[in-house]
Design an enzyme around this catalytic site. Structure first.
Site, PDB file in Angstrom:
ATOM      1  N   ASP A   1      -1.143   1.407  -4.199  1.00 21.82           N
ATOM      2  CA  ASP A   1      -1.839   0.331  -4.750  1.00 21.82           C
ATOM      3  C   ASP A   1      -3.391   0.872  -4.963  1.00 21.82           C
ATOM      4  OD1 ASP A   1      -2.782   0.630  -2.042  1.00 21.82           O
ATOM      5  OD2 ASP A   1      -3.474  -1.678  -1.751  1.00 21.82           O
TER       6      ASP A   1
ATOM      7  N   ASP B   1      -5.897   2.292  -3.502  1.00 25.13           N
ATOM      8  CA  ASP B   1      -6.969   1.984  -2.653  1.00 25.13           C
ATOM      9  C   ASP B   1      -7.396   3.189  -1.777  1.00 25.13           C
ATOM     10  OD1 ASP B   1      -5.152   1.536  -0.859  1.00 25.13           O
ATOM     11  OD2 ASP B   1      -6.109  -0.431   0.041  1.00 25.13           O
TER      12      ASP B   1
ATOM     13  N   SER C   1       0.884  -1.128   0.094  1.00 28.59           N
ATOM     14  CA  SER C   1      -0.176  -0.071   0.075  1.00 28.59           C
ATOM     15  C   SER C   1       0.750   1.219  -0.186  1.00 28.59           C
ATOM     16  CB  SER C   1      -0.951   0.014   1.274  1.00 28.59           C
ATOM     17  OG  SER C   1      -1.952   1.064   1.284  1.00 28.59           O
TER      18      SER C   1
ATOM     19  N   ASP D   1      -2.476   6.334  -3.506  1.00 29.69           N
ATOM     20  CA  ASP D   1      -1.405   5.583  -2.692  1.00 29.69           C
ATOM     21  C   ASP D   1      -0.880   4.552  -3.633  1.00 29.69           C
ATOM     22  OD1 ASP D   1      -3.328   3.887  -2.485  1.00 29.69           O
ATOM     23  OD2 ASP D   1      -2.409   3.196  -0.503  1.00 29.69           O
TER      24      ASP D   1
END
Length: 447
Positions: free
Chosen positions: A244, A246, A103, A242
């Site tokens: 990833d 999400d 992440s 960010d």
């Protein structure tokens, strides 16, 4: 059954250090494969996505080996956002989805998280069962039942086309200048392409990943470069994802940030006016600002709080039948559209609000005045339990007495890093600083 390996968002650690080693990834893949493919079952498919970290190649191959060893057929998606894995797991009728990402963490870290066939992250109970399988001897498939693996090229394109279907029919972004910061991460191709295809003039930032620059001075946790781009190009709005993709942070036309609480407030108010907000309820974590709760209450809406972690937000939403939730950090969950937080979809909904109302980003991104909030993190050594120290507990009790009726105190261990998070809210900023600094000092002494 308890979990030791899984945290609040899958398994995480420093690459090539336990548990983020090739050996552990192989065994974890085999354990997950055995859980989702009981002995003697057919050959279900698995989709594996990743972000742009250098260690993703190693973990992808190790997971593939473990999964195919138990008879699972693996489809490799390459770099795609985490929500794309949830979407593709469900739309491609896979038994399991896997995302390799840490992440918003730096490139040295990585992680592995699983999605069930419904596209939702696994429950604590399912993760505990996988850990139990991992702890024993994992039975491989018979030689004739070993799975196959192949790379598919259209996974990202499928996700991009789906993203566009969530945008209001007939609405376009023509004339809107948008800075999109992809954090040199998983959405570095998908997000700019979706925005451009919807008509926006796109100014990309953080779209040159090299394996080591994910989240490095860019993205939702470091929006300074995007803010400068907004000002330099005279952009209407900035969208910061960010690593990833999400989570999302919005920048107004001056480069000022709006966090997840402000984004959720806007969406909740708009959806309530349109009759779309189920049961008049927004789900958010204990970290969300008291100002958000007051904003909702003034409109006859309700805030349902959960523990920290978007998975717990989603679980509460599913139990209550609610369709909007998220975190202050920028996870925005809209179950009408997705099974997990999706930064790109949330960004599109914000842009839709701009296009439909004709209002500036700064007008839409300031729904409420925040109650002063102070958050500090204290790192501790492995094996230490600073919150159990009598001195720390005494300072916390004293702080609770001082804040009683005047504010809110939250102290917790991070689920992804060896950190103690100390957060307080209070209108009296001097009291706020005193309380947090005293607790932080006590925790440091005990850590």
């Amino acid at each position: 059954m308890t979990r030791k390996l899984f945290g609040t968002d899958g398994v995480r650690g420093t690459a090539n250090t336990h548990p983020m080693t090739a050996e552990m990834a192989l065994r974890l893949g085999a354990a997950a494969g055995r859980y989702f493919r009981p002995v003697g079952a057919g050959s279900p498919r698995v989709v594996i996505g990743k972000d742009t970290r250098l260690s993703g190649y190693m973990l992808e191959n190790a997971l593939t080996a473990g999964l195919t060893s138990t008879g699972m057929n693996v489809l490799l998606l390459g770099p795609v956002p985490t929500p794309a894995v949830g979407f593709l797991t469900r739309s491609m009728r896979a038994a399991l989805g896997v995302m390799i990402s840490a992440s918003h963490n730096p490139h040295e870290d990585n992680g592995i998280k699983f999605f069930g066939p419904d596209g939702f992250k696994l429950s604590d109970e399912a993760e505990a069962e996988i850990e139990a399988i991992l702890a024993g001897e994992i039975q491989p498939a018979q030689p004739g039942n070993i799975g196959r693996a192949k790379r598919i090229e259209d996974g990202r394109g499928r996700y991009q086309e789906y993203c566009k279907t969530t945008f209001p029919s007939g609405l376009r972004l023509d004339g809107l200048k948008v800075v999109i910061d992809c954090a040199n991460g998983a959405a570095y191709r998908a997000a700019p392409e979706v925005l451009w295809e919807l008509g926006a003039e796109v100014i990309p930032v953080g779209v040159e990943p090299n394996g080591k620059n994910i989240n490095l001075r860019c993205g939702s946790t470091h929006p300074e470069a995007a803010a400068e781009a907004v000002r330099a190009h005279g952009a209407d709005v900035g969208i910061c994802l960010d690593g990833d993709a999400d989570r999302v942070i919005i920048l107004d036309e001056t480069g000022k940030e709006a966090d997840g609480d402000q984004i959720m407030a806007l969406f909740a108010a708009r959806w309530a006016d349109e009759g779309r907000l189920r049961d008049g309820t927004l789900v958010a974590t204990v970290m969300s600002n008291l100002g958000l709760e007051r904003f909702l209450g003034a409109r006859g809406l309700r805030l349902e709080r959960t523990p920290v972690g978007d998975r717990y937000v989603v679980e509460a939403m599913r139990r209550g039948g609610w369709n909007l939730g998220g975190e202050q950090s920028g996870h925005i969950v809209m179950t009408d559209f997705a099974t997990t937080g999706d930064g790109l979809l949330a960004g599109l909904q914000f842009l839709a609000a701009m296009a439909q109302t004709g209002r500036r980003a700064s007008d839409l991104a300031r729904s409420f005045e925040t109650v002063p909030q102070l958050l500090q993190n204290v790192r501790y050594a492995a094996g230490q339990e600073p919150l159990k120290a009598p001195g720390v507990q005494a300072v916390i009790r004293d702080a609770e007495v001082r804040l009683n009726g005047a504010g809110r105190l939250l102290i917790r261990k991070s689920g992804t890093e060896p950190l103690i998070r100390v957060m307080a809210e209070c209108e009296d900023e001097a009291l706020l600083r005193d309380v947090v600094e005293e607790i932080v000092a006590a925790v440091r002494d005990a850590a």
